[in-house]
Design a protein around this motif. Structure first.
Motif, short mmCIF file in Angstrom:
data_model
loop_
_atom_site.label_atom_id
_atom_site.label_comp_id
_atom_site.label_asym_id
_atom_site.label_seq_id
_atom_site.Cartn_x
_atom_site.Cartn_y
_atom_site.Cartn_z
N CYS A 90 0.92 -1.11 -0.01
CA CYS A 90 -0.04 -0.11 -0.09
C CYS A 90 0.73 1.24 -0.07
CB CYS A 90 -1.18 0.05 1.32
SG CYS A 90 -1.94 -1.47 1.28
N LYS A 91 1.68 0.94 1.00
CA LYS A 91 2.59 2.11 0.75
C LYS A 91 3.88 2.51 -0.19
CE LYS A 91 2.48 2.57 5.96
NZ LYS A 91 3.16 2.67 7.08
N GLY A 92 4.14 1.32 -0.83
CA GLY A 92 5.05 1.14 -1.59
C GLY A 92 6.62 1.32 -1.23
N GLN A 93 6.53 0.93 0.04
CA GLN A 93 8.11 1.01 0.78
C GLN A 93 8.47 0.05 1.54
OE1 GLN A 93 9.95 4.13 0.76
NE2 GLN A 93 8.26 5.29 -0.56
N PHE A 94 9.56 -0.04 1.55
CA PHE A 94 10.17 -0.97 2.88
C PHE A 94 9.90 -0.38 4.17
CE2 PHE A 94 11.79 -4.19 0.17
CZ PHE A 94 12.05 -3.59 -0.86
N VAL A 95 9.27 -1.11 5.05
CA VAL A 95 9.04 -0.46 6.24
C VAL A 95 9.52 -1.17 7.34
CG1 VAL A 95 6.65 0.17 5.42
CG2 VAL A 95 6.92 -2.18 6.36
N GLY A 96 10.23 -2.33 7.32
CA GLY A 96 10.93 -2.76 8.35
C GLY A 96 11.80 -4.03 7.99
N ILE A 97 12.22 -4.85 9.18
CA ILE A 97 13.01 -5.91 8.97
C ILE A 97 12.34 -6.98 9.96
CG2 ILE A 97 15.13 -7.02 9.34
CD1 ILE A 97 16.39 -5.02 7.56
N MET A 132 6.76 -1.58 28.87
CA MET A 132 7.89 -2.07 29.66
C MET A 132 8.73 -0.92 30.01
SD MET A 132 8.97 -5.88 27.87
CE MET A 132 10.11 -5.36 27.40
N ASP A 133 8.92 -0.08 29.02
CA ASP A 133 9.76 1.01 29.47
C ASP A 133 9.35 1.95 30.10
OD1 ASP A 133 11.84 1.38 26.27
OD2 ASP A 133 12.12 0.18 27.95
N GLY A 134 8.05 2.18 30.32
CA GLY A 134 7.57 3.37 30.99
C GLY A 134 7.67 4.88 30.35
N ASN A 135 8.90 5.23 30.48
CA ASN A 135 9.18 6.47 29.95
C ASN A 135 9.18 6.30 28.22
OD1 ASN A 135 11.23 5.13 30.64
ND2 ASN A 135 12.70 6.66 30.51
N ALA A 136 8.65 6.94 27.69
CA ALA A 136 8.42 6.91 26.19
C ALA A 136 9.97 7.04 25.36
CB ALA A 136 7.36 7.65 25.53
N ARG A 137 10.72 5.88 25.53
CA ARG A 137 11.95 6.03 24.59
C ARG A 137 11.56 6.08 23.13
NH1 ARG A 137 16.00 1.34 24.93
NH2 ARG A 137 14.02 0.07 24.56
N SER A 138 12.28 6.63 22.58
CA SER A 138 11.88 6.76 21.20
C SER A 138 12.20 5.84 20.30
CB SER A 138 12.40 8.21 20.61
OG SER A 138 13.86 7.88 20.41
N TYR A 139 11.19 4.82 20.09
CA TYR A 139 11.26 3.51 19.65
C TYR A 139 11.66 4.00 17.84
CZ TYR A 139 11.26 -1.37 19.62
OH TYR A 139 11.49 -2.47 19.48
N PRO A 140 12.29 3.36 17.32
CA PRO A 140 12.60 3.54 16.02
C PRO A 140 11.33 3.16 15.12
CG PRO A 140 13.99 1.88 16.28
CD PRO A 140 13.30 2.33 17.68
N ARG A 141 10.47 4.18 14.66
CA ARG A 141 9.27 3.79 13.95
C ARG A 141 9.59 3.62 12.45
NH1 ARG A 141 3.78 5.71 15.24
NH2 ARG A 141 3.77 3.95 13.84
N HIS A 142 10.62 4.23 12.05
CA HIS A 142 10.92 4.09 10.45
C HIS A 142 12.28 3.16 10.27
CE1 HIS A 142 13.23 7.33 12.17
NE2 HIS A 142 14.36 6.97 11.29
N LEU A 143 12.18 2.60 9.14
CA LEU A 143 13.23 1.68 8.88
C LEU A 143 14.82 2.35 8.79
CD1 LEU A 143 14.14 -1.18 7.60
CD2 LEU A 143 13.85 -0.17 5.52
N ILE A 144 15.66 1.78 9.49
CA ILE A 144 17.02 2.26 9.22
C ILE A 144 17.56 1.68 8.16
CG2 ILE A 144 19.41 2.30 10.64
CD1 ILE A 144 17.56 1.65 13.00
N HIS A 145 17.86 2.66 7.14
CA HIS A 145 18.60 2.13 5.87
C HIS A 145 19.65 3.11 5.32
CE1 HIS A 145 15.66 5.06 4.60
NE2 HIS A 145 16.42 5.33 3.47
N ALA A 146 20.07 2.64 4.31
CA ALA A 146 21.44 3.48 3.89
C ALA A 146 21.29 3.33 2.20
CB ALA A 146 22.77 3.12 4.16
N GLY A 147 21.91 4.41 1.69
CA GLY A 147 21.85 4.23 0.19
C GLY A 147 23.30 3.75 -0.43
N PRO A 148 23.16 3.57 -1.54
CA PRO A 148 24.42 2.72 -2.15
C PRO A 148 25.55 3.75 -2.22
CG PRO A 148 22.73 3.31 -3.78
CD PRO A 148 22.11 3.29 -2.72
N TYR A 149 25.29 5.06 -2.07
CA TYR A 149 26.48 5.99 -2.25
C TYR A 149 26.71 6.47 -0.98
CZ TYR A 149 25.11 5.71 -7.08
OH TYR A 149 24.70 5.27 -8.36
N ASP A 150 26.25 6.00 0.33
CA ASP A 150 26.60 6.48 1.59
C ASP A 150 27.87 5.76 1.60
OD1 ASP A 150 23.37 6.09 3.20
OD2 ASP A 150 24.43 7.56 1.68
N SER A 151 28.95 6.57 2.74
CA SER A 151 30.35 6.00 2.50
C SER A 151 30.10 4.71 3.63
CB SER A 151 31.21 6.80 3.20
OG SER A 151 30.83 7.15 4.74
#
Lengths: 429, 324
Positions: free
Chosen positions: A138-145, A189-208
């Motif tokens: 639906c989103k046309g994206q990679f959303v996670g692993i 579990m955490d109680g305080n809202a630790r910022s949970y990664p909501r988006h996929l952590i990714h890299a591009g082919p030209y990143d070092s």
């Protein structure tokens, strides 16, 4: 040195040396020579012989702790040497891009995010892969692993709460529903809202390569997908590769293989440069920095699978060495071994607390998967005296993510050195 | 036919300064291939005899710009893969598996006897450079990496101050050689005139070529389709094809066309092995969407696609649930 009796071509001398790491060279008829048949190393004075002198540990009794003597840090390693090596590696990584990690002809297996979790489990097992990126049509994206950790958490959920989900619901519980549930769980579990990664952590082919490595280390993930999008707004992404630290290490090794003198720190034994996680006793002796507060995670071979999974989650480690009563290494249980339970739907029939770890591993070994095996070996070991470059070469093999540091002979577990340990050291993070 | 063969072989046998593409030099990948679906070459090959495995051809006609590394062909049906590259031994220190790259090392400061030693075999062997006038040069085949080397000129250790160099702890200075195979392209020799190459990395000096040979230059990407080579003008479609009517009901009732047999040569069937990398996919299967056989009865279907990204190939397999 004086000639031996009865053998005029052999010379010997007795020296009293303190325990530690020494280098020596022979001066023969006016010429500096080294013995090719003895261990030698290339150092400041061209090639020299080296010897490691240790005292015998006095007993194997656990209660005594380790009677190991302090190892003298070799004089040739200095802060300047470490800095030079770090700088060179950092330069290399900054000037090469993630494109180099791509194999000539690679394969990536992706899963639709609406796939039932159970099916996904089976696919990972059949294909012999540890992780898979998730695609949302639906989103046309990679959303996670989806990774082994997800399955471990699912199994523990099922184990803990009986089965909140009926059989039918289990069939249809999709990955996306699971991910939603997981996020709620972690917030609770955490109680305080630790910022949970909501988006996929990714890299591009030209990143070092350096950026990719730091991303992996900082987000504490094992894999970062390399995604390329030809349009500006990131639509129509193409997934190119799943980058891991092992691939980056392979690039480093390949490049510096023929000029190892430019990285002096690679010759040092891992004990002296304090890479890796060590058991409590050695860590104290070695004067490890106080950040090493976590106890070293190990399990006895009779422990249950449930204990293993709990420990994996709580200690936030990716593998646990399994030892016998003498703390000798028997086997190793990693997160990715959980997919072996998909065979014959074993996960539906077992109770986590009734299955021992060794039995669980047996299930995996019956399946003919080469994943994680190198030369038919599951546990990859090394010694504390092994130089860093040897450890790096072993870790650069695909499927090897960690080496267990054992004592020679007794196979007593002394520590673990993993890819992230090596990279943290090399990048100075 | 036999004649034609003989003629070409004869022309080849002599010391022809025009770059030979029969594998003697630097890895002639693929250019002998006549596998269908490759870049159209039939026009230029019109006067050549068909299917002759090791037949050499004149230099200008066809040379795909692909990386030098000898690549394995998955189809197994290609008898044209030239094995000569793998047995090349200019004192080669690279095994075929390591994908060695040829590099030239030169010394232009005179001297009678110039040799070079380097870290590629840990300074064990000394190779003499070939002399031509005041210049000395040697061709080495090395796997990618960073190397130190030094010259021995008439018995004295020297380094070339014009080239990248590095000093080690004891003050010795060596030259540095960075062999980098990721960004290579084979420079097509475009005509009988000499060619000037300037490449800071691989060919350490400005080289003037008088015809002959393949040389290496750092390039950013390796296109497989050669737009820039005149012989490959793609002919435009015949005019009549632009006026076809839309298909009618009758057309839909007919059986669909047969799938071209080449499309069966996909990498998707291959096992996921991490040791041996899967063979390079055929050009023909790129950008085609494949679906698993017998998909209609299953609840999960797999879709596969192979595409090219610069000079690498990526096969993506997506598992999708089917709604009932």
């Amino acid at each position: 040195m004086s000639p031996m009796e009865g053998c005029p071509t052999v010379f010997q001398v007795i020296c009293s040396l303190s325990p530690g790491y020494h280098q020596y060279k022979f001066y023969v008829d006016g010429e500096w020579r080294y013995d090719e048949h003895q261990p030698c190393v290339r150092g400041n004075y061209d090639v020299v012989n080296s010897v490691l002198i240790t005292r015998e540990p006095s007993s194997m009794d656990i209660d005594d702790g380790f009677n190991h003597p302090e190892m003298v840090t070799p004089a040739s390693i200095s802060v300047a040497d470490i800095d030079v090596s770090r700088h060179r590696i950092s330069t290399f990584l900054s000037t090469h891009t993630a494109y180099e990690l791509l194999p000539e002809s690679g394969k990536v297996i992706a899963l639709d995010v609406n796939l039932p979790v159970k099916q996904a489990f089976h696919i990972l097992h059949e294909q012999g892969i540890p992780v898979a990126p998730l695609w949302d049509f639906c989103k046309g994206q990679f959303v996670g692993i989806l990774s082994a950790l997800d399955f471990i958490l699912i199994l523990r959920e099922l184990g803990n709460h009986g089965s909140n989900l009926t059989e039918e619901e289990l069939e249809t519980h999709t990955i996306s529903a699971w991910k939603e549930g997981k996020m709620h769980l972690s917030r609770q579990m955490d109680g305080n809202a630790r910022s949970y990664p909501r988006h996929l952590i990714h890299a591009g082919p030209y990143d070092s390569l350096k950026d990719v490595a730091i991303k992996i280390l900082q987000s504490k993930v094992a894999t970062v997908p390399i995604i390329h999008s030809s349009s500006q707004d990131g639509s129509f992404p193409q997934i190119l590769h799943l980058a891991t630290l092992s691939g980056i290490l392979k690039c480093i090794c390949r490049n510096f293989k023929h000029s190892s003198s430019s990285l002096p720190v690679l010759q040092q034994p891992i004990y002296s440069i304090r890479v890796g996680t060590w058991v409590q006793e050695i860590a104290e002796v070695n004067g490890q920095p106080s950040t090493m507060k976590r106890p070293f995670a190990m399990l006895n071979k009779n422990a249950s699978l449930g204990d293993a999974l709990s420990l994996l989650v709580q200690a936030e480690v990716s593998s646990i060495p399994i030892v016998d009563e003498n703390y000798s290494l028997v086997d190793i249980y990693s997160r990715s071994d959980i997919t072996a339970l998909a065979k014959d739907k074993a996960y539906a029939q077992i109770h986590l607390d009734q299955l021992s770890i060794l039995q669980a591993l047996q299930l995996g070994q019956d399946a003919n998967h080469t994943y994680g095996f190198l030369n038919g070996q599951r546990c990859h070991m090394c010694l504390r005296s092994d130089p860093l470059h040897k450890v790096m070469e072993q870790l650069a093999n695909p499927g090897v993510r960690r080496l267990v540091i054992v004592e020679a002979g007794s196979k007593r577990v002394e520590g673990i050195i993993s890819l992230s340990d090596v990279f943290r050291f090399l990048l100075g993070v | 036919m036999g004649n034609a063969n003989g003629r070409e072989e004869g022309a080849n046998g002599s010391e022809d300064p025009l770059g030979r593409s029969n594998g003697e030099s630097c890895g002639n990948y693929g250019s002998n291939s006549q596998a269908p679906g490759r870049v159209p070459s039939s026009d230029s090959m019109a006067n050549s005899p068909p299917t002759s495995p090791r037949r050499s051809r004149s230099p200008l006609l066809f040379a795909p710009q692909v990386p030098v590394a000898p690549l394995h062909r998955g189809d197994g049906g290609s008898p044209f893969y030239n094995q000569a590259w793998q047995h090349e031994s200019h004192g080669a220190v690279a095994t075929p598996l390591e994908q060695g790259i040829p590099v030239i090392i030169t010394w232009n400061y005179g001297g009678n006897d110039v040799a070079v030693e380097g870290s590629w075999d840990n300074w064990t062997s000394r190779k003499t450079l070939q002399r031509s006038g005041k210049d000395h040069s040697i061709l080495l085949v090395l796997p990618s990496g960073l190397y130190h080397y030094k010259f021995i000129v008439d018995g004295e250790w020297k380094y070339n101050p014009d080239l990248p160099s590095v000093a080690d702890e004891s003050g010795n200075v060596c030259n540095l050689l960075d062999v980098h195979y990721e960004k290579l392209v084979r420079l097509l020799r475009r005509g009988p005139k000499s060619l000037e190459l300037k490449s800071p990395c691989l060919v350490p000096q400005v080289q003037t070529l008088d015809g002959g040979g393949w040389f290496w230059q750092k390039e950013d990407y390796v296109p497989e389709i050669l737009d820039s080579v005149a012989e490959f003008e793609v002919p435009s479609s015949p005019e009549s094809t632009y006026s076809w009517a839309l298909p009618t009901e009758e057309d839909y009732a007919k059986e669909p066309h047969m799938v071209p047999p080449q499309l069966h040569l996909t990498v998707l069937d291959m096992d996921n092995q991490d040791e041996a990398s899967p063979s390079k996919p055929q050009h023909i299967v790129l950008n085609h969407l494949f679906i698993e056989k017998g998909w209609a009865t299953q609840s999960v279907v797999s879709l596969g696609l192979t595409h090219r990204f610069q000079s690498k190939y990526v096969t993506v397999v997506l598992y999708k649930p089917l709604k009932r």
